[in-house]
Design an enzyme around this catalytic site. Sequence first.
Site, PDB file in Angstrom:
ATOM      1  N   CYS A 118      16.678   5.456  -3.585  1.00 33.82           N
ATOM      2  CA  CYS A 118      15.911   4.754  -4.628  1.00 33.82           C
ATOM      3  C   CYS A 118      15.578   5.635  -5.825  1.00 33.82           C
ATOM      4  O   CYS A 118      15.255   5.137  -6.895  1.00 33.82           O
ATOM      5  CB  CYS A 118      14.626   4.192  -4.039  1.00 33.82           C
ATOM      6  SG  CYS A 118      14.934   3.118  -2.642  1.00 33.82           S
ATOM      7  N   HIS A 259       8.740   2.794  -8.904  1.00 29.71           N
ATOM      8  CA  HIS A 259       9.697   2.162  -7.995  1.00 29.71           C
ATOM      9  C   HIS A 259       9.007   0.985  -7.313  1.00 29.71           C
ATOM     10  O   HIS A 259       7.832   1.044  -6.965  1.00 29.71           O
ATOM     11  CB  HIS A 259      10.184   3.177  -6.961  1.00 29.71           C
ATOM     12  CG  HIS A 259      11.153   2.589  -5.993  1.00 29.71           C
ATOM     13  ND1 HIS A 259      12.276   1.918  -6.403  1.00 29.71           N
ATOM     14  CD2 HIS A 259      11.148   2.537  -4.636  1.00 29.71           C
ATOM     15  CE1 HIS A 259      12.932   1.495  -5.342  1.00 29.71           C
ATOM     16  NE2 HIS A 259      12.268   1.851  -4.256  1.00 29.71           N
ATOM     17  N   ASN A 289      12.803  -4.692  -3.218  1.00 33.31           N
ATOM     18  CA  ASN A 289      13.225  -3.326  -3.524  1.00 33.31           C
ATOM     19  C   ASN A 289      14.742  -3.316  -3.745  1.00 33.31           C
ATOM     20  O   ASN A 289      15.503  -3.556  -2.817  1.00 33.31           O
ATOM     21  CB  ASN A 289      12.826  -2.438  -2.330  1.00 33.31           C
ATOM     22  CG  ASN A 289      13.210  -0.984  -2.489  1.00 33.31           C
ATOM     23  OD1 ASN A 289      13.930  -0.621  -3.417  1.00 33.31           O
ATOM     24  ND2 ASN A 289      12.739  -0.155  -1.574  1.00 33.31           N
TER      25      ASN A 289
HETATM   26  N1  ACO Z   1       6.617  -9.810   9.779  1.00 35.57           N
HETATM   27  C1  ACO Z   1       5.576  -9.831  10.639  1.00 35.57           C
HETATM   28  N2  ACO Z   1       5.144  -8.751  11.294  1.00 35.57           N
HETATM   29  C2  ACO Z   1       5.773  -7.588  11.058  1.00 35.57           C
HETATM   30  C3  ACO Z   1       6.855  -7.494  10.184  1.00 35.57           C
HETATM   31  C4  ACO Z   1       7.285  -8.670   9.538  1.00 35.57           C
HETATM   32  N3  ACO Z   1       8.320  -8.683   8.669  1.00 35.57           N
HETATM   33  N4  ACO Z   1       7.280  -6.224  10.148  1.00 35.57           N
HETATM   34  C5  ACO Z   1       6.482  -5.529  10.978  1.00 35.57           C
HETATM   35  N5  ACO Z   1       5.576  -6.353  11.537  1.00 35.57           N
HETATM   36  C6  ACO Z   1       4.519  -6.036  12.496  1.00 35.57           C
HETATM   37  C7  ACO Z   1       4.769  -4.750  13.242  1.00 35.57           C
HETATM   38  O1  ACO Z   1       5.613  -5.001  14.371  1.00 35.57           O
HETATM   39  C8  ACO Z   1       3.375  -4.353  13.646  1.00 35.57           C
HETATM   40  O2  ACO Z   1       3.017  -5.116  14.767  1.00 35.57           O
HETATM   41  P1  ACO Z   1       2.092  -4.460  15.938  1.00 35.57           P
HETATM   42  O3  ACO Z   1       0.814  -4.077  15.254  1.00 35.57           O
HETATM   43  O4  ACO Z   1       1.974  -5.581  16.905  1.00 35.57           O
HETATM   44  O5  ACO Z   1       2.870  -3.274  16.417  1.00 35.57           O
HETATM   45  C9  ACO Z   1       2.513  -4.828  12.486  1.00 35.57           C
HETATM   46  O6  ACO Z   1       3.307  -5.798  11.766  1.00 35.57           O
HETATM   47  C10 ACO Z   1       2.117  -3.719  11.536  1.00 35.57           C
HETATM   48  O7  ACO Z   1       3.278  -2.941  11.256  1.00 35.57           O
HETATM   49  P2  ACO Z   1       3.217  -1.706  10.281  1.00 35.57           P
HETATM   50  O8  ACO Z   1       4.586  -1.129  10.156  1.00 35.57           O
HETATM   51  O9  ACO Z   1       2.113  -0.791  10.674  1.00 35.57           O
HETATM   52  O10 ACO Z   1       2.813  -2.468   8.921  1.00 35.57           O
HETATM   53  P3  ACO Z   1       2.467  -1.862   7.500  1.00 35.57           P
HETATM   54  O11 ACO Z   1       1.193  -2.370   7.001  1.00 35.57           O
HETATM   55  O12 ACO Z   1       2.720  -0.376   7.436  1.00 35.57           O
HETATM   56  O13 ACO Z   1       3.604  -2.560   6.590  1.00 35.57           O
HETATM   57  C11 ACO Z   1       5.728  -2.015   5.594  1.00 35.57           C
HETATM   58  C12 ACO Z   1       4.961  -2.342   6.871  1.00 35.57           C
HETATM   59  C13 ACO Z   1       5.674  -3.218   4.680  1.00 35.57           C
HETATM   60  C14 ACO Z   1       7.175  -1.709   5.938  1.00 35.57           C
HETATM   61  C15 ACO Z   1       5.054  -0.797   4.884  1.00 35.57           C
HETATM   62  O14 ACO Z   1       4.818   0.237   5.805  1.00 35.57           O
HETATM   63  C16 ACO Z   1       5.897  -0.268   3.770  1.00 35.57           C
HETATM   64  O15 ACO Z   1       6.106  -0.913   2.771  1.00 35.57           O
HETATM   65  N6  ACO Z   1       6.357   0.983   3.897  1.00 35.57           N
HETATM   66  C17 ACO Z   1       7.220   1.569   2.913  1.00 35.57           C
HETATM   67  C18 ACO Z   1       8.619   1.140   3.252  1.00 35.57           C
HETATM   68  C19 ACO Z   1       9.599   1.357   2.144  1.00 35.57           C
HETATM   69  O16 ACO Z   1       9.276   1.266   0.998  1.00 35.57           O
HETATM   70  N7  ACO Z   1      10.833   1.620   2.548  1.00 35.57           N
HETATM   71  C20 ACO Z   1      11.886   1.718   1.624  1.00 35.57           C
HETATM   72  C21 ACO Z   1      12.001   3.094   1.047  1.00 35.57           C
HETATM   73  S1  ACO Z   1      13.088   3.099  -0.269  1.00 35.57           S
HETATM   74  C22 ACO Z   1      14.706   3.558   0.133  1.00 35.57           C
HETATM   75  O17 ACO Z   1      15.119   4.620  -0.202  1.00 35.57           O
HETATM   76  C23 ACO Z   1      15.602   2.689   0.876  1.00 35.57           C
END
Ligand code: ACO
Length: 332
Positions: A118, A259, A289
């Site tokens: 990214c 980003h 994204n």
């Molecule tokens: N729908 C419903 N529930 C979900 C989903 C979904 N799509 N995805 C995860 N959950 C659940 C998980 O299983 C977890 O359940 P549990 O508590 O029973 O274990 C719960 O939701 C919380 O999961 P977390 O991962 O702790 O949720 P968080 O608030 O951190 O949000 C997210 C997750 C959106 C991925 C966030 O962490 C994020 O945006 N991180 C950055 C990711 C990113 O930007 N990645 C790309 C990088 S760029 C590149 O170079 C490709």
Amino acid sequence: MNGRPPIARVSATARFLPDQVMTNADLERLVDTSDSWIRERTGIRERRIAPDDITAVDMGERAALGALAKAGLEPSDVDMIVVSTATPDRLLPSTACEIQSRIGASRSCLAFDISAACTGFLYALSIAEGYLAAGRGETILVVSTEKMSSIIDWDDRATCILFGDGAGAAVVQPSRNGEGILASFHRSDGDLAPLLQRPVGGAAKPLTEESLRNREHMLLMKSGREVFRSAVRSMAHAGNMVMEEAGLDVDRIDLMVPHQANSRIIESTARYAGIPMDKVFVNLHRYGNISSATIPVCLDEAEEEGRLVPGSVVLMTAFGAGLTWGAMALRW
Ligand code: ACO
């Protein structure tokens, strides 16, 4: 304002987004998720998905030709093409060489890809700046093109909700009237590579029937939460370093273009940098994204909306797999 005189400016941008919209409701039919979870945790409402017959090269070609037309240039004017992509049409040759051929750029131009996920657009702009500084050319085309839908595991609800497809391009030329790159700061940390990767499919671990079955060639995110924390920390630090190097007080920033991975990451980064949200460009709700295409697509839309005019100071920040991150201040 202190800092050095700019060397390279962005003289034109363009974007290409596929027409097909995939909403959160569409994703509810694919995986166990909900529109409200996606909106609350990420800010994303919909994303664009390219059909099978539109590839990263196709999208990059359209953005590249759009940017050249806006700059009033011909493909034969281009001295170098730098493409950032995490989703090349094929592993060899580079996407840049394919785009060179498609747009009809001359054989006196050089073309190559960079891999910085990214953060790729900001890395590529700095490479273009360095090439101009060395006096090796006058016109550089930076193209960021991403067909993220092709490397997503559509059964993995933790990642498939996050990404979309698209391309953005910028023409980079020698600075004039003080316009251009004021400061930049880029870093990476390969120790964090396992957080976000495609584990199989390279030379170390070629594809096997088993790895294909296990989807190990798809994008795998180990801990979204850790990526989240690293993103805020690293982008805020890079943004501050850039403002310091350019001698920019925060009130001199007209627009921040972060980003677009998650609205909570965007808000936290802006808060750390001391930039109010009304000065932050956000299109994440419409596109998700788009990896390295994110920032050039934002710049192009911001200019179209009149939020970037000649003389505006824009602060861009990015992070991605690698991990890589960076920031750049630029006078438009
Ligand atoms: N729908 C419903 N529930 C979900 C989903 C979904 N799509 N995805 C995860 N959950 C659940 C998980 O299983 C977890 O359940 P549990 O508590 O029973 O274990 C719960 O939701 C919380 O999961 P977390 O991962 O702790 O949720 P968080 O608030 O951190 O949000 C997210 C997750 C959106 C991925 C966030 O962490 C994020 O945006 N991180 C950055 C990711 C990113 O930007 N990645 C790309 C990088 S760029 C590149 O170079 C490709």
